[in-house]
Design an enzyme around this catalytic site. Structure first.
Site, PDB file in Angstrom:
ATOM      1  N   THR A  96     -51.289  18.859  43.499  1.00  0.00           N
ATOM      2  CA  THR A  96     -50.849  17.636  42.818  1.00  0.00           C
ATOM      3  C   THR A  96     -50.177  16.759  43.874  1.00  0.00           C
ATOM      4  O   THR A  96     -49.123  17.118  44.402  1.00  0.00           O
ATOM      5  CB  THR A  96     -49.830  17.966  41.708  1.00  0.00           C
ATOM      6  OG1 THR A  96     -50.433  18.878  40.792  1.00  0.00           O
ATOM      7  CG2 THR A  96     -49.410  16.706  40.966  1.00  0.00           C
ATOM      8  N   LYS A 168     -53.582  12.926  36.182  1.00  0.00           N
ATOM      9  CA  LYS A 168     -52.510  13.944  36.209  1.00  0.00           C
ATOM     10  C   LYS A 168     -51.136  13.259  36.094  1.00  0.00           C
ATOM     11  O   LYS A 168     -50.273  13.702  35.328  1.00  0.00           O
ATOM     12  CB  LYS A 168     -52.624  14.747  37.506  1.00  0.00           C
ATOM     13  CG  LYS A 168     -51.489  15.699  37.791  1.00  0.00           C
ATOM     14  CD  LYS A 168     -51.589  16.998  37.034  1.00  0.00           C
ATOM     15  CE  LYS A 168     -50.375  17.880  37.331  1.00  0.00           C
ATOM     16  NZ  LYS A 168     -50.311  19.054  36.492  1.00  0.00           N
ATOM     17  N   LYS A 243     -40.984  16.462  40.356  1.00  0.00           N
ATOM     18  CA  LYS A 243     -41.940  16.079  41.402  1.00  0.00           C
ATOM     19  C   LYS A 243     -43.030  15.172  40.827  1.00  0.00           C
ATOM     20  O   LYS A 243     -43.345  14.119  41.380  1.00  0.00           O
ATOM     21  CB  LYS A 243     -42.578  17.345  42.009  1.00  0.00           C
ATOM     22  CG  LYS A 243     -43.707  17.058  42.985  1.00  0.00           C
ATOM     23  CD  LYS A 243     -44.611  18.251  43.264  1.00  0.00           C
ATOM     24  CE  LYS A 243     -45.902  17.779  43.911  1.00  0.00           C
ATOM     25  NZ  LYS A 243     -46.881  18.839  44.131  1.00  0.00           N
TER      26      LYS A 243
HETATM   27  P1  NAD Z   1     -46.579  27.474  45.980  1.00  0.00           P
HETATM   28  O1  NAD Z   1     -45.464  26.964  46.806  1.00  0.00           O
HETATM   29  O2  NAD Z   1     -46.402  28.750  45.223  1.00  0.00           O
HETATM   30  O3  NAD Z   1     -47.910  27.660  46.888  1.00  0.00           O
HETATM   31  C1  NAD Z   1     -48.262  26.827  47.951  1.00  0.00           C
HETATM   32  C2  NAD Z   1     -48.761  27.717  49.087  1.00  0.00           C
HETATM   33  O4  NAD Z   1     -49.230  26.887  50.142  1.00  0.00           O
HETATM   34  C3  NAD Z   1     -47.672  28.618  49.664  1.00  0.00           C
HETATM   35  O5  NAD Z   1     -48.096  29.977  49.597  1.00  0.00           O
HETATM   36  C4  NAD Z   1     -47.523  28.123  51.114  1.00  0.00           C
HETATM   37  O6  NAD Z   1     -47.240  29.180  52.027  1.00  0.00           O
HETATM   38  C5  NAD Z   1     -48.897  27.539  51.358  1.00  0.00           C
HETATM   39  N1  NAD Z   1     -48.956  26.553  52.432  1.00  0.00           N
HETATM   40  C6  NAD Z   1     -48.147  25.492  52.661  1.00  0.00           C
HETATM   41  N2  NAD Z   1     -48.579  24.807  53.732  1.00  0.00           N
HETATM   42  C7  NAD Z   1     -49.674  25.437  54.190  1.00  0.00           C
HETATM   43  C8  NAD Z   1     -50.570  25.212  55.251  1.00  0.00           C
HETATM   44  N3  NAD Z   1     -50.425  24.176  56.079  1.00  0.00           N
HETATM   45  N4  NAD Z   1     -51.602  26.077  55.435  1.00  0.00           N
HETATM   46  C9  NAD Z   1     -51.766  27.132  54.606  1.00  0.00           C
HETATM   47  N5  NAD Z   1     -50.951  27.390  53.566  1.00  0.00           N
HETATM   48  C10 NAD Z   1     -49.922  26.551  53.368  1.00  0.00           C
HETATM   49  O7  NAD Z   1     -46.956  26.274  44.983  1.00  0.00           O
HETATM   50  P2  NAD Z   1     -47.827  26.368  43.643  1.00  0.00           P
HETATM   51  O8  NAD Z   1     -46.933  26.551  42.459  1.00  0.00           O
HETATM   52  O9  NAD Z   1     -48.969  27.274  43.876  1.00  0.00           O
HETATM   53  O10 NAD Z   1     -48.345  24.855  43.535  1.00  0.00           O
HETATM   54  C11 NAD Z   1     -49.422  24.375  44.333  1.00  0.00           C
HETATM   55  C12 NAD Z   1     -49.778  22.980  43.839  1.00  0.00           C
HETATM   56  O11 NAD Z   1     -50.148  23.047  42.457  1.00  0.00           O
HETATM   57  C13 NAD Z   1     -48.621  21.970  43.920  1.00  0.00           C
HETATM   58  O12 NAD Z   1     -49.143  20.736  44.324  1.00  0.00           O
HETATM   59  C14 NAD Z   1     -48.098  21.921  42.491  1.00  0.00           C
HETATM   60  O13 NAD Z   1     -47.478  20.690  42.187  1.00  0.00           O
HETATM   61  C15 NAD Z   1     -49.371  22.113  41.698  1.00  0.00           C
HETATM   62  N6  NAD Z   1     -49.198  22.674  40.347  1.00  0.00           N
HETATM   63  C16 NAD Z   1     -48.364  23.733  40.146  1.00  0.00           C
HETATM   64  C17 NAD Z   1     -48.228  24.239  38.855  1.00  0.00           C
HETATM   65  C18 NAD Z   1     -47.322  25.438  38.599  1.00  0.00           C
HETATM   66  O14 NAD Z   1     -47.042  25.709  37.422  1.00  0.00           O
HETATM   67  N7  NAD Z   1     -46.879  26.155  39.613  1.00  0.00           N
HETATM   68  C19 NAD Z   1     -48.915  23.660  37.783  1.00  0.00           C
HETATM   69  C20 NAD Z   1     -49.799  22.613  38.024  1.00  0.00           C
HETATM   70  C21 NAD Z   1     -49.925  22.110  39.327  1.00  0.00           C
END
Ligand code: NAD
Length: 292
Positions: A96, A168, A243
């Site tokens: 997102t 979104k 966010k």
């Molecule tokens: P998270 O922090 O659990 O996962 C993100 C992952 O990306 C981490 O494991 C981190 O180590 C990795 N990362 C960061 N930079 C990196 C790079 N350069 N190379 C490789 N890996 C890298 O976050 P999440 O909850 O999985 O959310 C991910 C996305 O989904 C976000 O944009 C969030 O807004 C969106 N989202 C989350 C939810 C939710 O409920 N968690 C719901 C809808 C949308």
């Protein structure tokens, strides 16, 4: 079955990649976190040494990263990343992020790119029931159907590049505003002597009916599965709503408009997270509003 590169194996990306493996795809994954890589390997994924290695020869490259700067770094700063994918490959960013970054990155890519943010949270990611809102070329959207279908249930093409992020931002801004209004109404009814159940019985069927009432009722009781019944354990954490409301305000500015209710919702969620609510479900804001 396709060869898929997956970058970002966190709370969402981890279970999404597992569902691709379950569907029989070959998935090569990368994350900066060793714990995320370990879980991915345990599920049968092939761990690779970096983003470019994940992209190498992939027919689809999926990214699920925290924010726009990570998406920009991955696609624009890692030299040759997109070009390392197979000819005809489709790039899919499910993070997102802000609309402007999504459009800028897609325009710079040598391959067709889809912005495909999701709704449904970690449960939806685990169960393969996410909703995908997708922007980008229709032929790339059609080609990517097997990938989306392994991870989600509702898959909607929203138009050109960035339009998935627009939808979104709109969805979550509407949800936040509705939730805050719902909380205020339940507090008002309570203070004036009407029970939550009575207000629920009427409004869940009347013109105020919404998902915030019928699925996520912010008071304990009327909807047993809502986070209010488990001390506002998320669900959808308030920090993530904050966010998304920030991204919605950026989108409103790009559109040259003032989204006054969205701005107010952002200010209230900022106060809630600053006061210790960041890790609570976003419906937990009712506790702060009750003090006001
Ligand atoms: P998270 O922090 O659990 O996962 C993100 C992952 O990306 C981490 O494991 C981190 O180590 C990795 N990362 C960061 N930079 C990196 C790079 N350069 N190379 C490789 N890996 C890298 O976050 P999440 O909850 O999985 O959310 C991910 C996305 O989904 C976000 O944009 C969030 O807004 C969106 N989202 C989350 C939810 C939710 O409920 N968690 C719901 C809808 C949308």
């Amino acid at each position: 079955m396709a060869r898929i590169g997956f970058i970002g194996l966190g709370n969402m990306g981890g279970p999404m990649a597992r569902n691709l493996l379950k569907a029989g795809h070959e998935v090569r994954g990368f994350d900066l976190s060793p714990a995320a890589l370990e879980a991915f390997a345990a599920a049968g994924g092939t761990v690779v040494s970096g983003g470019v290695a994940a992209a190498e020869g992939a027919e689809f490259l999926v990214t699920m990263l925290p924010a726009g700067k990570h998406v920009r770094d991955t696609y624009l700063s890692q030299s040759g990343l997109a070009a390392a994918t197979a000819p005809g490959a489709v790039l899919i960013d499910s993070s997102t992020i802000d609309v402007a970054t999504a459009r800028e990155v897609a325009a710079a890519m040598p391959r067709p790119m889809l912005d495909a943010p999701v709704s449904g949270g970690t449960m939806g990611a685990e169960n393969g029931t996410l909703a995908f809102m997708v922007g980008g070329p229709k032929d790339a959207f059609d080609k990517a159907q097997p990938v989306f279908q392994a991870m989600g249930k509702t898959i909607v093409h929203c138009g050109g590049p960035g339009n998935g992020q627009v939808v979104k931002a709109c969805n979550n801004m509407m949800l936040a505003v509705t939730m805050i209004g719902t909380c205020e109404a339940f507090i008002m009814a309570e203070k004036l002597g009407v029970s939550a159940q009575t207000l629920f019985d009427v409004t869940s069927k009347a013109t105020a009916q919404s998902w915030a009432i019928t699925s996520y009722c912010p008071v304990p009781g009327p909807v047993p599965a809502s986070p209010a019944n488990r001390d506002y354990k998320p669900g959808f954490a308030a920090a993530l709503m904050e966010k998304d409301l920030g991204l919605a305000q950026q989108a409103a500015a790009d559109a040259g408009m003032t989204a006054a209710m969205g701005a107010k919702a952002l200010a209230l969620y900022q106060a809630f997270t600053a006061g210790g609510g960041a890790g609570q479900d976003f419906s937990g804001i009712i506790e702060m509003l009750r003090q006001g």
